[in-house]
Design a protein around this motif. Sequence first.
Motif, PDB file in Angstrom:
ATOM      1  N   VAL A  17       0.884  -1.329  -0.112  1.00 48.45           N
ATOM      2  CA  VAL A  17      -0.085   0.130  -0.082  1.00 48.45           C
ATOM      3  C   VAL A  17       0.936   1.269  -0.036  1.00 48.45           C
ATOM      4  N   LEU A  18       1.900   1.252   0.976  1.00 46.15           N
ATOM      5  CA  LEU A  18       2.779   2.329   0.840  1.00 46.15           C
ATOM      6  C   LEU A  18       3.463   2.779  -0.549  1.00 46.15           C
ATOM      7  N   PHE A  19       3.870   1.696  -1.081  1.00 44.07           N
ATOM      8  CA  PHE A  19       4.769   1.782  -2.461  1.00 44.07           C
ATOM      9  C   PHE A  19       3.720   2.176  -3.584  1.00 44.07           C
ATOM     10  N   GLY A  20       2.563   1.246  -3.423  1.00 47.28           N
ATOM     11  CA  GLY A  20       1.612   1.598  -4.466  1.00 47.28           C
ATOM     12  C   GLY A  20       1.046   2.739  -4.639  1.00 47.28           C
ATOM     13  N   THR A  21       0.516   3.198  -3.131  1.00 54.16           N
ATOM     14  CA  THR A  21       0.108   4.601  -3.213  1.00 54.16           C
ATOM     15  C   THR A  21       0.828   5.735  -3.680  1.00 54.16           C
ATOM     16  N   GLY A  22       1.938   5.537  -3.012  1.00 59.71           N
ATOM     17  CA  GLY A  22       2.876   6.683  -3.370  1.00 59.71           C
ATOM     18  C   GLY A  22       3.242   6.765  -4.851  1.00 59.71           C
ATOM     19  N   ALA A  23       3.495   5.567  -5.413  1.00 63.35           N
ATOM     20  CA  ALA A  23       3.691   5.571  -6.898  1.00 63.35           C
ATOM     21  C   ALA A  23       2.572   6.114  -7.629  1.00 63.35           C
ATOM     22  N   GLY A  24       1.311   5.859  -7.408  1.00 59.51           N
ATOM     23  CA  GLY A  24      -0.135   6.237  -8.148  1.00 59.51           C
ATOM     24  C   GLY A  24      -0.168   7.786  -7.883  1.00 59.51           C
ATOM     25  N   ILE A  25       0.036   7.999  -6.481  1.00 54.60           N
ATOM     26  CA  ILE A  25      -0.045   9.599  -6.304  1.00 54.60           C
ATOM     27  C   ILE A  25       0.848  10.557  -7.216  1.00 54.60           C
ATOM     28  N   ALA A  26       2.054   9.992  -7.315  1.00 56.82           N
ATOM     29  CA  ALA A  26       2.921  10.594  -8.069  1.00 56.82           C
ATOM     30  C   ALA A  26       2.785  10.698  -9.600  1.00 56.82           C
ATOM     31  N   PHE A  27       2.103   9.520 -10.079  1.00 56.85           N
ATOM     32  CA  PHE A  27       1.600   9.388 -11.404  1.00 56.85           C
ATOM     33  C   PHE A  27       0.522  10.561 -11.736  1.00 56.85           C
ATOM     34  N   PHE A  28      -0.474  10.485 -10.881  1.00 52.93           N
ATOM     35  CA  PHE A  28      -1.630  11.505 -11.060  1.00 52.93           C
ATOM     36  C   PHE A  28      -1.252  12.608 -11.042  1.00 52.93           C
ATOM     37  N   MET A  29      -0.641  12.921  -9.916  1.00 53.17           N
ATOM     38  CA  MET A  29      -0.247  14.389  -9.688  1.00 53.17           C
ATOM     39  C   MET A  29       0.735  14.903 -10.907  1.00 53.17           C
ATOM     40  N   VAL A  48      -5.604  13.168  -4.257  1.00 53.23           N
ATOM     41  CA  VAL A  48      -4.268  12.709  -3.896  1.00 53.23           C
ATOM     42  C   VAL A  48      -4.216  12.810  -2.133  1.00 53.23           C
ATOM     43  N   VAL A  49      -4.939  14.039  -1.858  1.00 55.83           N
ATOM     44  CA  VAL A  49      -4.817  14.294  -0.400  1.00 55.83           C
ATOM     45  C   VAL A  49      -5.564  13.189   0.374  1.00 55.83           C
ATOM     46  N   ILE A  50      -6.739  12.641  -0.088  1.00 60.24           N
ATOM     47  CA  ILE A  50      -7.541  11.915   0.589  1.00 60.24           C
ATOM     48  C   ILE A  50      -6.901  10.530   0.384  1.00 60.24           C
ATOM     49  N   ALA A  51      -6.275  10.331  -0.525  1.00 62.23           N
ATOM     50  CA  ALA A  51      -5.376   8.828  -0.810  1.00 62.23           C
ATOM     51  C   ALA A  51      -4.460   8.741   0.305  1.00 62.23           C
ATOM     52  N   ASP A  52      -3.582   9.966   0.447  1.00 55.36           N
ATOM     53  CA  ASP A  52      -2.665   9.876   1.503  1.00 55.36           C
ATOM     54  C   ASP A  52      -3.054   9.839   2.886  1.00 55.36           C
ATOM     55  N   THR A  53      -4.187  10.353   3.175  1.00 54.60           N
ATOM     56  CA  THR A  53      -4.665  10.363   4.285  1.00 54.60           C
ATOM     57  C   THR A  53      -5.292   9.040   4.633  1.00 54.60           C
ATOM     58  N   ILE A  54      -6.021   8.228   3.906  1.00 57.38           N
ATOM     59  CA  ILE A  54      -6.644   6.812   4.093  1.00 57.38           C
ATOM     60  C   ILE A  54      -5.578   5.960   3.902  1.00 57.38           C
ATOM     61  N   PHE A  55      -4.879   5.825   2.816  1.00 61.07           N
ATOM     62  CA  PHE A  55      -3.941   4.573   2.681  1.00 61.07           C
ATOM     63  C   PHE A  55      -2.406   4.726   3.030  1.00 61.07           C
ATOM     64  N   THR A  56      -1.768   5.966   2.888  1.00 60.53           N
ATOM     65  CA  THR A  56      -0.545   6.033   3.230  1.00 60.53           C
ATOM     66  C   THR A  56      -0.428   6.446   4.607  1.00 60.53           C
ATOM     67  N   ALA A  57      -1.196   6.986   5.337  1.00 59.25           N
ATOM     68  CA  ALA A  57      -1.230   7.386   6.799  1.00 59.25           C
ATOM     69  C   ALA A  57      -1.416   5.954   7.447  1.00 59.25           C
ATOM     70  N   THR A  58      -2.570   5.378   6.903  1.00 59.57           N
ATOM     71  CA  THR A  58      -2.831   4.069   7.706  1.00 59.57           C
ATOM     72  C   THR A  58      -1.607   3.082   7.484  1.00 59.57           C
ATOM     73  N   ALA A  59      -1.348   3.034   6.520  1.00 58.27           N
ATOM     74  CA  ALA A  59       0.125   1.747   6.025  1.00 58.27           C
ATOM     75  C   ALA A  59       1.307   2.419   6.991  1.00 58.27           C
ATOM     76  N   ALA A  60       1.506   3.834   7.185  1.00 57.30           N
ATOM     77  CA  ALA A  60       2.683   4.291   7.880  1.00 57.30           C
ATOM     78  C   ALA A  60       2.603   3.826   9.386  1.00 57.30           C
ATOM     79  N   ILE A  61       1.141   3.848   9.791  1.00 56.85           N
ATOM     80  CA  ILE A  61       1.346   3.414  11.242  1.00 56.85           C
ATOM     81  C   ILE A  61       1.303   1.999  11.187  1.00 56.85           C
ATOM     82  N   ILE A  62       0.631   1.156  10.374  1.00 57.91           N
ATOM     83  CA  ILE A  62       0.651  -0.282  10.512  1.00 57.91           C
ATOM     84  C   ILE A  62       2.099  -0.941  10.394  1.00 57.91           C
ATOM     85  N   GLN A  63       2.677  -0.524   9.465  1.00 61.25           N
ATOM     86  CA  GLN A  63       4.192  -1.130   9.091  1.00 61.25           C
ATOM     87  C   GLN A  63       4.985  -1.279  10.540  1.00 61.25           C
TER      88      GLN A  63
END
Length: 160
Positions: A17-29, A48-63
């Motif tokens: 999720v961290l890798f995929g969301t980061g790559a996806g966010i970068a691509f779309f921006m 992108v802000v919503i995706a970072d909040t939901i996916f990246t932040a959650t995964a960053a805590i879980i990791q």
Amino acid sequence: MTLEELLRLAHVIGATVLFGTGAGIAFFMVMARRTANPALIAHVAGTVVIADTIFTATAAIIQPVTGYFLARIIGWPLSEGWIALSLGLYVFTGIFWLPVVWIQIRLRDIAHDCATKGQDLPAQWFRLYRIWFACGFPAFFAVLGIIWLMLNKPDIPLFG
């Protein structure tokens, strides 16, 4: 499924999720920026802000949580070289990610204001975008490094 298997699964999903969301966010921006259309950029940056909040932040805590408990169950000390290096790279990634979150919010807000007023994007937007873009490279390569370390578990004598 054992607790170890469950933790491994959660840890791998979190990394994905961290890798995929980061790559996806970068691509779309990047693709949105290429249009120079403030309304489109505002919409994409908002997503992108919503995706970072939901996916990246959650995964960053879980990791770190799953990684810690996984290391404890398996018996790996956190001072093991590849683990310590992974943790260092994780902190390094976070140092680049935190300003990126703020920048994404600013990019969204500036683009939204320009779209509302029918104006082109100002120089400030492009300056922030360049900083956002530049911050992505070290974070991206650090995450790749972490994934490589997790898969290969090389013997790295950092301590001792």
